[in-house]
Write a protein that holds these residues in place. Sequence first.
Motif, PDB file in Angstrom:
ATOM      1  N   UNK A 156       0.840  -1.198   0.000  1.00 22.95           N
ATOM      2  CA  UNK A 156       0.000   0.000   0.000  1.00 22.95           C
ATOM      3  C   UNK A 156       0.882   1.258   0.000  1.00 22.95           C
ATOM      4  N   UNK A 157       0.515   2.298  -0.747  1.00 19.61           N
ATOM      5  CA  UNK A 157      -0.764   2.572  -1.412  1.00 19.61           C
ATOM      6  C   UNK A 157      -0.927   1.961  -2.800  1.00 19.61           C
ATOM      7  N   UNK A 158       0.009   1.126  -3.242  1.00 22.09           N
ATOM      8  CA  UNK A 158      -0.160   0.440  -4.530  1.00 22.09           C
ATOM      9  C   UNK A 158      -1.333  -0.541  -4.411  1.00 22.09           C
ATOM     10  N   UNK A 159      -2.075  -0.782  -5.484  1.00 24.06           N
ATOM     11  CA  UNK A 159      -3.232  -1.692  -5.424  1.00 24.06           C
ATOM     12  C   UNK A 159      -2.888  -3.172  -5.334  1.00 24.06           C
ATOM     13  N   UNK A 160      -1.620  -3.538  -5.506  1.00 24.48           N
ATOM     14  CA  UNK A 160      -1.257  -4.954  -5.552  1.00 24.48           C
ATOM     15  C   UNK A 160      -1.778  -5.786  -4.379  1.00 24.48           C
ATOM     16  N   UNK A 162      -4.495  -5.575  -2.515  1.00 20.88           N
ATOM     17  CA  UNK A 162      -5.921  -5.883  -2.614  1.00 20.88           C
ATOM     18  C   UNK A 162      -6.253  -6.664  -3.887  1.00 20.88           C
ATOM     19  N   UNK A 163      -5.545  -6.393  -4.962  1.00 20.33           N
ATOM     20  CA  UNK A 163      -5.742  -7.187  -6.172  1.00 20.33           C
ATOM     21  C   UNK A 163      -5.336  -8.642  -5.926  1.00 20.33           C
ATOM     22  N   UNK A 164      -4.259  -8.827  -5.178  1.00 22.76           N
ATOM     23  CA  UNK A 164      -3.790 -10.182  -4.855  1.00 22.76           C
ATOM     24  C   UNK A 164      -4.806 -10.913  -3.992  1.00 22.76           C
ATOM     25  N   UNK A 165      -5.348 -10.228  -2.989  1.00 24.16           N
ATOM     26  CA  UNK A 165      -6.341 -10.848  -2.102  1.00 24.16           C
ATOM     27  C   UNK A 165      -7.585 -11.260  -2.884  1.00 24.16           C
ATOM     28  N   UNK A 166      -8.086 -10.367  -3.740  1.00 19.19           N
ATOM     29  CA  UNK A 166      -9.275 -10.684  -4.536  1.00 19.19           C
ATOM     30  C   UNK A 166      -9.020 -11.874  -5.450  1.00 19.19           C
ATOM     31  N   UNK A 167      -7.856 -11.876  -6.086  1.00 16.76           N
ATOM     32  CA  UNK A 167      -7.532 -12.980  -7.000  1.00 16.76           C
ATOM     33  C   UNK A 167      -7.481 -14.309  -6.267  1.00 16.76           C
ATOM     34  N   UNK A 168      -6.869 -14.327  -5.084  1.00 10.61           N
ATOM     35  CA  UNK A 168      -6.746 -15.580  -4.337  1.00 10.61           C
ATOM     36  C   UNK A 168      -8.096 -16.066  -3.813  1.00 10.61           C
ATOM     37  N   UNK A 182      -6.871   4.377   6.940  1.00 13.92           N
ATOM     38  CA  UNK A 182      -5.944   5.440   6.563  1.00 13.92           C
ATOM     39  C   UNK A 182      -6.077   5.802   5.090  1.00 13.92           C
ATOM     40  N   UNK A 183      -5.586   6.988   4.747  1.00 16.76           N
ATOM     41  CA  UNK A 183      -5.595   7.435   3.356  1.00 16.76           C
ATOM     42  C   UNK A 183      -4.770   6.490   2.484  1.00 16.76           C
ATOM     43  N   UNK A 184      -3.656   6.014   3.016  1.00 17.48           N
ATOM     44  CA  UNK A 184      -2.799   5.084   2.276  1.00 17.48           C
ATOM     45  C   UNK A 184      -3.557   3.817   1.907  1.00 17.48           C
ATOM     46  N   UNK A 185      -4.263   3.247   2.877  1.00 18.89           N
ATOM     47  CA  UNK A 185      -5.012   2.023   2.623  1.00 18.89           C
ATOM     48  C   UNK A 185      -6.200   2.245   1.716  1.00 18.89           C
ATOM     49  N   UNK A 186      -6.901   3.342   1.919  1.00 25.65           N
ATOM     50  CA  UNK A 186      -8.058   3.662   1.081  1.00 25.65           C
ATOM     51  C   UNK A 186      -7.620   3.836  -0.374  1.00 25.65           C
ATOM     52  N   UNK A 187      -6.500   4.516  -0.583  1.00 28.92           N
ATOM     53  CA  UNK A 187      -5.973   4.710  -1.938  1.00 28.92           C
ATOM     54  C   UNK A 187      -5.644   3.380  -2.589  1.00 28.92           C
ATOM     55  N   UNK A 188      -5.037   2.475  -1.836  1.00 27.35           N
ATOM     56  CA  UNK A 188      -4.706   1.146  -2.349  1.00 27.35           C
ATOM     57  C   UNK A 188      -5.958   0.414  -2.806  1.00 27.35           C
ATOM     58  N   UNK A 189      -6.985   0.434  -1.966  1.00 26.09           N
ATOM     59  CA  UNK A 189      -8.231  -0.272  -2.273  1.00 26.09           C
ATOM     60  C   UNK A 189      -8.949   0.349  -3.462  1.00 26.09           C
ATOM     61  N   UNK A 190      -9.028   1.669  -3.487  1.00 16.31           N
ATOM     62  CA  UNK A 190      -9.713   2.357  -4.578  1.00 16.31           C
ATOM     63  C   UNK A 190      -9.030   2.100  -5.910  1.00 16.31           C
ATOM     64  N   UNK A 191      -7.707   2.157  -5.899  1.00 17.84           N
ATOM     65  CA  UNK A 191      -6.958   1.939  -7.134  1.00 17.84           C
ATOM     66  C   UNK A 191      -7.138   0.509  -7.634  1.00 17.84           C
ATOM     67  N   UNK A 192      -7.380  -0.402  -6.705  1.00 18.13           N
ATOM     68  CA  UNK A 192      -7.644  -1.799  -7.084  1.00 18.13           C
ATOM     69  C   UNK A 192      -9.047  -1.963  -7.647  1.00 18.13           C
ATOM     70  N   UNK A 193      -9.897  -0.941  -7.477  1.00 21.40           N
ATOM     71  CA  UNK A 193     -11.264  -0.994  -7.998  1.00 21.40           C
ATOM     72  C   UNK A 193     -12.286  -1.492  -7.011  1.00 21.40           C
TER      73      UNK A 193
END
Length: 235
Positions: A156-160, A162-168, A182-193
Motif C-alpha cells: 500500500x498505497x499500490x493496489x497490488x 488488494x488485487x492479490x487478495x481478490x484474485x486468491x 488510513x488514506x494510504x489504505x483507502x488509496x490502495x483499495x480504490x486503485x484496485x477498484x
Amino acid sequence: MTSSIPALATRPAEGSALQAVLLDMDGTLVDSEGFWWDAEVQVFAELGHELADEHREVVVGGPMTRSAAYLIGVTGADITVVELSALLNAAFAERLEQGVELMPGARRLLTELAAHAVPTALVSATHRHIMDRVLCSLGAENFSVTIAGDEVERTKPHPEPYLTAARRLGAEPARCVVVEDTETGVTSAETAGCPVVAVPTVTTVAPGAGRTFVTSLEEVDLAFLRSLVPVGDPA
C-alpha cells in the motif's frame, strides 16, 4: 498462512453482488497504531533523536520502508532503512507480547462474516512475522486469505495487495468491499477498484466519491456491506 477457498463460496447472496470482504489490520481491526508510534519514538530516542508528533500522521498506515525512509530524512539519523526497519519491527513485537486489543465491533463483525461463510481476507502492510502474532488475537480461522506487506512486490498505497487478495479468493475487485482506516489504505483499495468503507482512527481520510465513512466498526455489519454492492452494479 495464506490459503484460498473454493470459488463456489464467492457466489453473492440474493439482493447483493458482494463476493468478499477485505480488511486492513492495524487501526482497523486491532488497536495497534499507537504501538507503532511508541515503537518509533523509542527507537529514535535510543538513536539520540526526538520525534515530533507532527510526523505521526505522515507515517501512520504506510509501508515500513516508506515510513523508515521518511523518519531518517527528517531526523538525519545515521542508520539505513533496512537497519531501522528491523529495529522498529523488534520494538513493535515487544509490545505485542502483552497482547493487543481489538477495535470496537471488530470481534462481532468477524464472527458474523464467518457465520455466513463470507470469504474474508486480512490485508496489511505489516510484515508476516508481526501479522502472525496479531492473528493470535484476531483468530486466524476468521480469514480465508492473509496478505502481509513483505509478501507482495509493492505494498500500500499500490493496489497490488488488494488485487492479490481478490484474485486468491476468486473474486472480482469491484465486488469486494474493503474496510480501511488510513488514506494510504483507502488509496490502495480504490486503485484496485474496490468499494471502500473508511473508519479513520489515528489519522484523517479525505472525502471522495465511492468512499463510505463510519465512525466505528460498531456501525458495520454484513447487511451494510452487502448494500454497498447491490445486484446490477458493474463489476
